[in-house]
Every structure is written in C-alpha cells, then in structure tokens.
Design a protein around this motif. Structure first.
Motif, PDB file in Angstrom:
ATOM      1  N   GLY A  53      -3.534  59.354  49.445  1.00  0.00           N
ATOM      2  CA  GLY A  53      -2.864  58.089  49.710  1.00  0.00           C
ATOM      3  C   GLY A  53      -1.568  58.206  50.480  1.00  0.00           C
ATOM      4  O   GLY A  53      -0.941  57.183  50.806  1.00  0.00           O
ATOM      5  N   GLY A  54      -1.150  59.442  50.756  1.00  0.00           N
ATOM      6  CA  GLY A  54       0.046  59.630  51.562  1.00  0.00           C
ATOM      7  C   GLY A  54       1.326  59.872  50.781  1.00  0.00           C
ATOM      8  O   GLY A  54       2.406  59.973  51.366  1.00  0.00           O
ATOM      9  N   ARG A  55       1.206  59.967  49.451  1.00  0.00           N
ATOM     10  CA  ARG A  55       2.404  60.260  48.675  1.00  0.00           C
ATOM     11  C   ARG A  55       2.778  61.723  48.846  1.00  0.00           C
ATOM     12  O   ARG A  55       1.944  62.607  48.723  1.00  0.00           O
ATOM     13  N   THR A  56       4.047  61.989  49.139  1.00  0.00           N
ATOM     14  CA  THR A  56       4.505  63.351  49.410  1.00  0.00           C
ATOM     15  C   THR A  56       5.450  63.854  48.338  1.00  0.00           C
ATOM     16  O   THR A  56       6.099  63.079  47.623  1.00  0.00           O
ATOM     17  N   ASN A  57       5.523  65.169  48.259  1.00  0.00           N
ATOM     18  CA  ASN A  57       6.385  65.828  47.283  1.00  0.00           C
ATOM     19  C   ASN A  57       6.926  67.090  47.950  1.00  0.00           C
ATOM     20  O   ASN A  57       6.165  67.813  48.610  1.00  0.00           O
ATOM     21  N   TYR A  58       8.236  67.349  47.798  1.00  0.00           N
ATOM     22  CA  TYR A  58       8.864  68.479  48.461  1.00  0.00           C
ATOM     23  C   TYR A  58       9.682  69.303  47.470  1.00  0.00           C
ATOM     24  O   TYR A  58      10.278  68.768  46.528  1.00  0.00           O
ATOM     25  N   ALA A  59       9.764  70.591  47.747  1.00  0.00           N
ATOM     26  CA  ALA A  59      10.714  71.435  47.042  1.00  0.00           C
ATOM     27  C   ALA A  59      12.117  71.039  47.488  1.00  0.00           C
ATOM     28  O   ALA A  59      12.332  70.655  48.645  1.00  0.00           O
ATOM     29  N   ASP A  60      13.064  71.160  46.578  1.00  0.00           N
ATOM     30  CA  ASP A  60      14.443  70.779  46.920  1.00  0.00           C
ATOM     31  C   ASP A  60      14.967  71.568  48.123  1.00  0.00           C
ATOM     32  O   ASP A  60      15.745  71.053  48.926  1.00  0.00           O
ATOM     33  N   SER A  61      14.534  72.804  48.250  1.00  0.00           N
ATOM     34  CA  SER A  61      15.055  73.680  49.293  1.00  0.00           C
ATOM     35  C   SER A  61      14.635  73.249  50.701  1.00  0.00           C
ATOM     36  O   SER A  61      15.236  73.692  51.683  1.00  0.00           O
ATOM     37  N   VAL A  62      13.615  72.385  50.812  1.00  0.00           N
ATOM     38  CA  VAL A  62      13.143  71.985  52.141  1.00  0.00           C
ATOM     39  C   VAL A  62      13.288  70.491  52.396  1.00  0.00           C
ATOM     40  O   VAL A  62      13.006  70.019  53.499  1.00  0.00           O
ATOM     41  N   LYS A  63      13.715  69.747  51.400  1.00  0.00           N
ATOM     42  CA  LYS A  63      13.872  68.293  51.581  1.00  0.00           C
ATOM     43  C   LYS A  63      14.818  67.990  52.733  1.00  0.00           C
ATOM     44  O   LYS A  63      15.873  68.600  52.855  1.00  0.00           O
ATOM     45  N   GLY A  64      14.408  67.037  53.560  1.00  0.00           N
ATOM     46  CA  GLY A  64      15.227  66.644  54.700  1.00  0.00           C
ATOM     47  C   GLY A  64      15.042  67.520  55.921  1.00  0.00           C
ATOM     48  O   GLY A  64      15.519  67.182  57.009  1.00  0.00           O
ATOM     49  N   ARG A  65      14.331  68.636  55.765  1.00  0.00           N
ATOM     50  CA  ARG A  65      14.099  69.538  56.906  1.00  0.00           C
ATOM     51  C   ARG A  65      12.614  69.650  57.246  1.00  0.00           C
ATOM     52  O   ARG A  65      12.258  69.817  58.411  1.00  0.00           O
ATOM     53  N   PHE A  66      11.763  69.606  56.238  1.00  0.00           N
ATOM     54  CA  PHE A  66      10.319  69.748  56.428  1.00  0.00           C
ATOM     55  C   PHE A  66       9.648  68.398  56.212  1.00  0.00           C
ATOM     56  O   PHE A  66      10.078  67.607  55.361  1.00  0.00           O
ATOM     57  N   THR A  67       8.570  68.175  56.961  1.00  0.00           N
ATOM     58  CA  THR A  67       7.783  66.957  56.806  1.00  0.00           C
ATOM     59  C   THR A  67       6.310  67.315  56.743  1.00  0.00           C
ATOM     60  O   THR A  67       5.789  67.972  57.651  1.00  0.00           O
ATOM     61  N   ILE A  68       5.663  66.897  55.673  1.00  0.00           N
ATOM     62  CA  ILE A  68       4.232  67.159  55.515  1.00  0.00           C
ATOM     63  C   ILE A  68       3.450  65.902  55.861  1.00  0.00           C
ATOM     64  O   ILE A  68       3.899  64.780  55.581  1.00  0.00           O
ATOM     65  N   SER A  69       2.301  66.091  56.474  1.00  0.00           N
ATOM     66  CA  SER A  69       1.424  64.976  56.799  1.00  0.00           C
ATOM     67  C   SER A  69      -0.018  65.471  56.780  1.00  0.00           C
ATOM     68  O   SER A  69      -0.257  66.682  56.762  1.00  0.00           O
ATOM     69  N   ARG A  70      -0.944  64.547  56.776  1.00  0.00           N
ATOM     70  CA  ARG A  70      -2.347  64.957  56.774  1.00  0.00           C
ATOM     71  C   ARG A  70      -3.196  63.952  57.534  1.00  0.00           C
ATOM     72  O   ARG A  70      -2.845  62.772  57.639  1.00  0.00           O
ATOM     73  N   ASP A  71      -4.307  64.462  58.030  1.00  0.00           N
ATOM     74  CA  ASP A  71      -5.322  63.637  58.680  1.00  0.00           C
ATOM     75  C   ASP A  71      -6.532  63.688  57.766  1.00  0.00           C
ATOM     76  O   ASP A  71      -7.248  64.697  57.729  1.00  0.00           O
ATOM     77  N   ASN A  72      -6.748  62.626  57.016  1.00  0.00           N
ATOM     78  CA  ASN A  72      -7.833  62.625  56.033  1.00  0.00           C
ATOM     79  C   ASN A  72      -9.203  62.736  56.695  1.00  0.00           C
ATOM     80  O   ASN A  72     -10.108  63.366  56.142  1.00  0.00           O
ATOM     81  N   ALA A  73      -9.347  62.153  57.865  1.00  0.00           N
ATOM     82  CA  ALA A  73     -10.640  62.200  58.546  1.00  0.00           C
ATOM     83  C   ALA A  73     -10.999  63.624  58.939  1.00  0.00           C
ATOM     84  O   ALA A  73     -12.173  63.999  58.980  1.00  0.00           O
ATOM     85  N   LYS A  74      -9.982  64.425  59.230  1.00  0.00           N
ATOM     86  CA  LYS A  74     -10.207  65.801  59.659  1.00  0.00           C
ATOM     87  C   LYS A  74      -9.966  66.815  58.544  1.00  0.00           C
ATOM     88  O   LYS A  74     -10.128  68.017  58.760  1.00  0.00           O
TER      89      LYS A  74
END
Length: 113
Positions: A53-74
């Motif tokens: 559904g697009g909900r993301t979760n990050y480690a504190d050490s990477v918040k604000g620097r890393f961005t995760i995304s996904r293509d569900n179709a692929k």
C-alpha cells in the motif's frame, strides 16, 4: 524465486546512489519489500521497507536521506540514497516478504573519498 539487486558502487561522501531489486520466478502477493545492510565488522541491520500500500518505514540513521519506493506491477523495489556518509558503507540486501522471506545476494556500496 530470485531477487537481483543492482546499483551499488563507489561514491564520494555527500553523493547519491540508487539501488534496485527485481524479483523473478513465481511468487504470490508480496506484502513487504525492503533493504537491510551489513557493514564491515557489523551485524546486519534494517534500513527501510515499504508495503504494498505504500507505507514506508526507515531506520533512524537513514531518515531524511534515503527514500524507498516500489513498483508493484514489476515486483521491484528501489532505494534512493542521498547525502551518503562513510558509515553507509555496507553490503545492501533486498528482501521480499510473501508469507516467507526471500533474500537477494546483496550489492556493495562504498562511500569514500
């Protein structure tokens, strides 16, 4: 089922890299995709994950620097890494959870001047 990670490499501090992880083979609904990493002499640690559904979760050490995304179709997950630091140096492993965990082999990220 196989996961193939790519996009790692050598980058200077402050630089950026984009990791990709594609799945192949027959796999049922993937609920969560994400990344862990293991630095030299360290234990494997969680980096980030994203649900169908697009909900993301990050480690504190990477918040604000890393961005995760996904293509569900692929069935592919991405990790955009900006403002990289030497402490981000690690082998990055992608995974997919579909009732059980599937792991990729990892891709090396080295942050050094």
């Amino acid at each position: 089922v196989q996961l193939q990670a790519s996009g790692g490499g050598l980058v200077q501090p402050g630089g950026s890299l984009r990791l990709s992880c594609a799945t192949s083979g027959s796999i049922r609904s993937i609920y969560v995709m994400g990344w862990y990493r293991q630095g030299p002499g360290k234990q494997r640690e969680f980096v980030a994950d994203v649900t169908t559904g697009g909900r993301t979760n990050y480690a504190d050490s990477v918040k604000g620097r890393f961005t995760i995304s996904r293509d569900n179709a692929k069935n592919t997950v991405y990790l955009q890494m900006d403002s990289l630091k030497p402490e981000d140096t690690a082998v990055y492993y992608c995974y997919a959870y579909s009732g059980k965990n599937y792991w990729g082999e990892g891709t090396q990220v080295t942050v050094s001047s």
